[in-house]
Design a protein around this motif. Structure first.
Motif, PDB file in Angstrom:
ATOM      1  N   GLU A 145       0.125  -9.447  -3.394  1.00 41.63           N
ATOM      2  CA  GLU A 145      -0.545  -9.147  -1.768  1.00 41.63           C
ATOM      3  C   GLU A 145      -0.385 -10.078  -0.895  1.00 41.63           C
ATOM      4  O   GLU A 145       0.128  -9.956   0.279  1.00 41.63           O
ATOM      5  CB  GLU A 145      -1.875  -8.346  -2.023  1.00 41.63           C
ATOM      6  CG  GLU A 145      -1.986  -7.187  -2.660  1.00 41.63           C
ATOM      7  CD  GLU A 145      -3.358  -6.643  -2.650  1.00 41.63           C
ATOM      8  OE1 GLU A 145      -3.669  -5.256  -2.704  1.00 41.63           O
ATOM      9  OE2 GLU A 145      -4.193  -7.379  -2.920  1.00 41.63           O
TER      10      GLU A 145
ATOM     11  N   SER B  87      -7.099  -2.264   6.163  1.00 42.74           N
ATOM     12  CA  SER B  87      -7.124  -1.571   5.047  1.00 42.74           C
ATOM     13  C   SER B  87      -8.561  -1.186   4.700  1.00 42.74           C
ATOM     14  O   SER B  87      -8.816  -0.183   3.878  1.00 42.74           O
ATOM     15  CB  SER B  87      -6.583  -2.582   4.076  1.00 42.74           C
ATOM     16  OG  SER B  87      -6.835  -2.158   2.529  1.00 42.74           O
TER      17      SER B  87
ATOM     18  N   GLN C 169      -1.460   2.298   0.879  1.00 42.03           N
ATOM     19  CA  GLN C 169      -0.771   1.445   0.082  1.00 42.03           C
ATOM     20  C   GLN C 169       0.965   1.703   0.091  1.00 42.03           C
ATOM     21  O   GLN C 169       1.661   0.773   0.105  1.00 42.03           O
ATOM     22  CB  GLN C 169      -1.180   1.436  -1.523  1.00 42.03           C
ATOM     23  CG  GLN C 169      -2.597   1.245  -1.820  1.00 42.03           C
ATOM     24  CD  GLN C 169      -2.797  -0.595  -1.516  1.00 42.03           C
ATOM     25  OE1 GLN C 169      -1.703  -1.301  -1.621  1.00 42.03           O
ATOM     26  NE2 GLN C 169      -3.859  -0.906  -0.984  1.00 42.03           N
TER      27      GLN C 169
ATOM     28  N   SER D 105      -8.298   2.307   3.485  1.00 40.48           N
ATOM     29  CA  SER D 105      -8.286   2.634   2.210  1.00 40.48           C
ATOM     30  C   SER D 105      -9.256   3.738   1.586  1.00 40.48           C
ATOM     31  O   SER D 105      -8.832   4.231   0.339  1.00 40.48           O
ATOM     32  CB  SER D 105      -8.390   1.215   1.519  1.00 40.48           C
ATOM     33  OG  SER D 105      -9.449   0.766   1.778  1.00 40.48           O
TER      34      SER D 105
END
Length: 624
Positions: free
Chosen positions: A270, A297, A309, A301
């Motif tokens: 990442e 994120s 993702q 997320s």
């Protein structure tokens, strides 16, 4: 000789090039934008908690710590060309150092300091070991990525195998930690990131920082300039490992949670993705990119865990394919074009060239004054498996001698040059430089003995300016600063003569990739001469040059041997050029020494005419 400082106010020092007019790197004026930007960023960090919601402040503390690690990835990958997946392991080392200490010993000031010191020491040791494994002589660049890919996997397995001591797969949580308000954590992490970015910014723009770019551009040339690239890369990896460990220490102290994922391969990957998206080799791009991606994120997320993702992965692939330098360079280029269109185009100011006064030249060395030759080869052999390209080559060369090595293609001329400049290249025999055997030493050590090598194809640093290339060549003699650039460039007379005779000085502020073929050849020759070698190896320096350019190079080489007492070995196909400047000629054919004599003896030899006409059986008759 009069001290340079005594005349600094009167006239330029002999053998120097003045800095560019305006905001020259390294001056106080040039550092003002960095200082101003740093102060503004520090002010914004201190004010931001007052206007940002609590959730965003909470996430941004983590984002700041991640961005500090991304900064180290950019230094390694973006600037130095070391693609690393292992920074997560160093982040985990820092996190687990605090978690283990506070869990099993308790929170006290002494324990906190010892835990931080332990994180730094362990991270430095692991980075040194990783660098030693990854940067050995002859190791492929892909091996570095493999080693750093394995590192977080090993670190994660160590955590898993630690049982209750490390918390295994569950990690550690609930330990006592520092009692700070959320706003204080924000300011501490944010100010730390700003200062780390400012320090990195100054470093990469300093003379020492340009070495990183040089290694990325052309590591082989760096080694033949005497720069110990393996040590430089290991030192950089150690420094970046320490920064990542400190960030991990801060993360564990803030979140009160330590998990194996912090050391893992996924987090390491990442980091690489965030750097690539932000813009590697820019520092600000990875920092801003990491903060924005992590913050986004945190919001997406939860509601779109898998889609987010996927989107991030698709964006990474698109950037790598379409924008390999990332987003920030593209946005910056667009901003510059817009500003240029709005304010009008202003030509870049090249360095203000000053009259250069040659320093007094030492009397040329007398070849017969010393019993020790500048170069001695005895029984030099080179094999590639069953193929033997050099057979028992033996000869000597003295100071003040220009020895040309001629022969048809495939005779072994370039292989011989490699054997002289790199002790690892020889299969057998010995090479002595001024009486010092080079043994199996690497090119950096051979440069220290006095060997300077110019390659057949001009080997320079494309994205560095002419002045920066020449300054790199002087770093063996003048250690570079870690935070600024030198205001002047001091060169030996021989290098200055090349720069003046070829017009290279007029392009001192221009990137090397924009030079003509002839100027690139001149730049490489000037770089090699800046090393102040005693033995100069030139592999077809006139290849691709015009006749006037060849004449200029010939005049320079003759002056080097006559005025500087340098020993020059010249590999050349142009026999007319060889006849004009050589004091002696060695003929190689099929890896063997066919003839060693004066210019008249060799040029008029029937054997040489036979070799170049392709009647190779005559060489065998001569040896018989």
């Amino acid at each position: 000789m009069t001290d340079h400082a005594d005349h600094a106010a009167e006239s330029p020092a002999a053998g120097t090039v003045a800095p560019p007019r305006g905001l020259a790197p390294g001056t106080l004026a040039a550092r003002h934008p960095v200082a101003l930007g740093t102060l503004l960023a520090l002010g914004a960090v201190n004010v931001a908690p007052l206007v940002i919601d609590t959730y965003s402040v909470n996430v941004l503390v983590r984002s700041f710590l991640y961005a500090a690690v991304a900064l180290t990835v950019d230094l390694l990958w973006g600037y130095t060309g070391i693609l690393t997946f292992g920074q997560s392991a160093f982040f985990g080392i820092g996190a687990y150092a605090l978690g283990l200490a506070f869990t099993h010993i308790g929170l006290t000031p002494a324990v906190a300091v010892l835990a931080l010191a332990g994180a730094v020491v362990v991270a430095a040791a692991v980075a040194a070991l990783t660098g030693w494994l990854a940067f050995g002589y002859g190791v492929s660049p892909i091996y570095v990525s493999v080693v750093t890919l394995v590192l977080p996997i090993v670190a994660t397995q160590l955590v898993f195998s630690g049982g209750t001591f490390t918390g295994s797969s569950s990690g550690l949580s609930g330990f006592d930690t520092f009692e700070l308000d959320l706003e204080d954590w924000f300011r501490l992490a944010g100010c730390g990131l700003v200062l780390a970015t400012a320090a990195a910014w100054l470093f990469v723009r300093s003379d020492a920082g340009r070495v990183l770019v040089a290694i990325r551009e052309n590591e082989q040339r760096c080694t033949y300039l005497g720069l110990r690239t393996a040590r430089i890369k290991i030192a950089l990896m150690i420094a970046c490992g320490i920064v990542a460990a400190i960030a991990g220490y801060g993360y564990a102290a803030y979140t009160d949670v330590v998990a194996p994922e912090l050391t893992g391969f996924v987090f390491g990957t990442e980091l690489v993705i965030w750097v690539a998206l932000g813009g590697r080799g820019t520092l600000l791009g990875p920092v801003v990119g990491t903060i924005l991606i992590d913050l986004t994120s945190a919001y997406l997320s939860g509601s779109l865990p898998f889609i987010w993702q996927l989107l991030l992965g698709v964006a990474f692939v698109l950037v790598i394919v379409a924008l390999p330098r990332g987003l920030l360079p593209v946005l910056a280029a667009g901003g510059r074009r817009f500003a240029g269109a709005a304010a009008g185009t202003r030509a870049a100011v090249l360095p203000n060239l000053v009259p250069l006064v040659p320093t007094p030249t030492a009397a040329p060395a007398d070849a017969g004054a010393s019993a020790t030759p500048a170069l001695r080869l005895r029984g030099v052999t080179r094999r590639y498996g069953s193929l033997q390209v050099l057979h028992d080559i033996s000869f000597t060369a003295h100071a003040g001698e220009l020895l040309s090595i001629v022969g048809p293609n495939g005779a072994g001329k370039s292989s011989l040059m490699r054997c002289i400049a790199d002790g690892h290249e020889r299969t057998g025999g010995t090479v002595d430089i001024a009486g010092h055997p080079i043994g199996r030493r690497n090119p950096e050590a051979c440069v220290a003995f006095g060997v300077g090598r110019k390659f057949q194809a001009a080997s320079v640093f494309d994205t560095l300016t002419v002045a920066e290339c020449l300054r790199l060549a002087r770093m063996r003699h003048e250690p570079p600063s870690l935070w600024r650039r030198a205001k002047t460039l001091r060169l030996p007379v021989s290098a200055l003569q090349v720069a003046q005779a070829t017009g290279l000085l007029e392009h001192s502020g221009e990137e090397a990739r924009h030079l003509s073929h002839g100027l690139k050849q001149a730049l490489e020759l000037a770089m090699v001469l800046a090393l102040e070698p005693t033995v100069l190896l030139l592999d077809e320096p006139t290849a691709g040059l015009t006749r006037p350019e060849r004449q200029t190079i010939g005049t320079i080489l003759s002056a080097l041997t006559r005025d500087s007492g340098m020993c020059v070995l010249l590999v050349e196909h142009d026999l007319d050029f060889v006849r004009e400047i050589s004091s002696r000629v060695v003929v190689l054919h099929q890896g063997k020494l066919a003839l060693d004599g004066t210019v008249a003896e060799v040029v008029g030899s029937d054997l040489v005419r036979t070799i170049y006409s392709g009647e190779t059986h005559a060489l065998g008759d001569a040896h018989g």
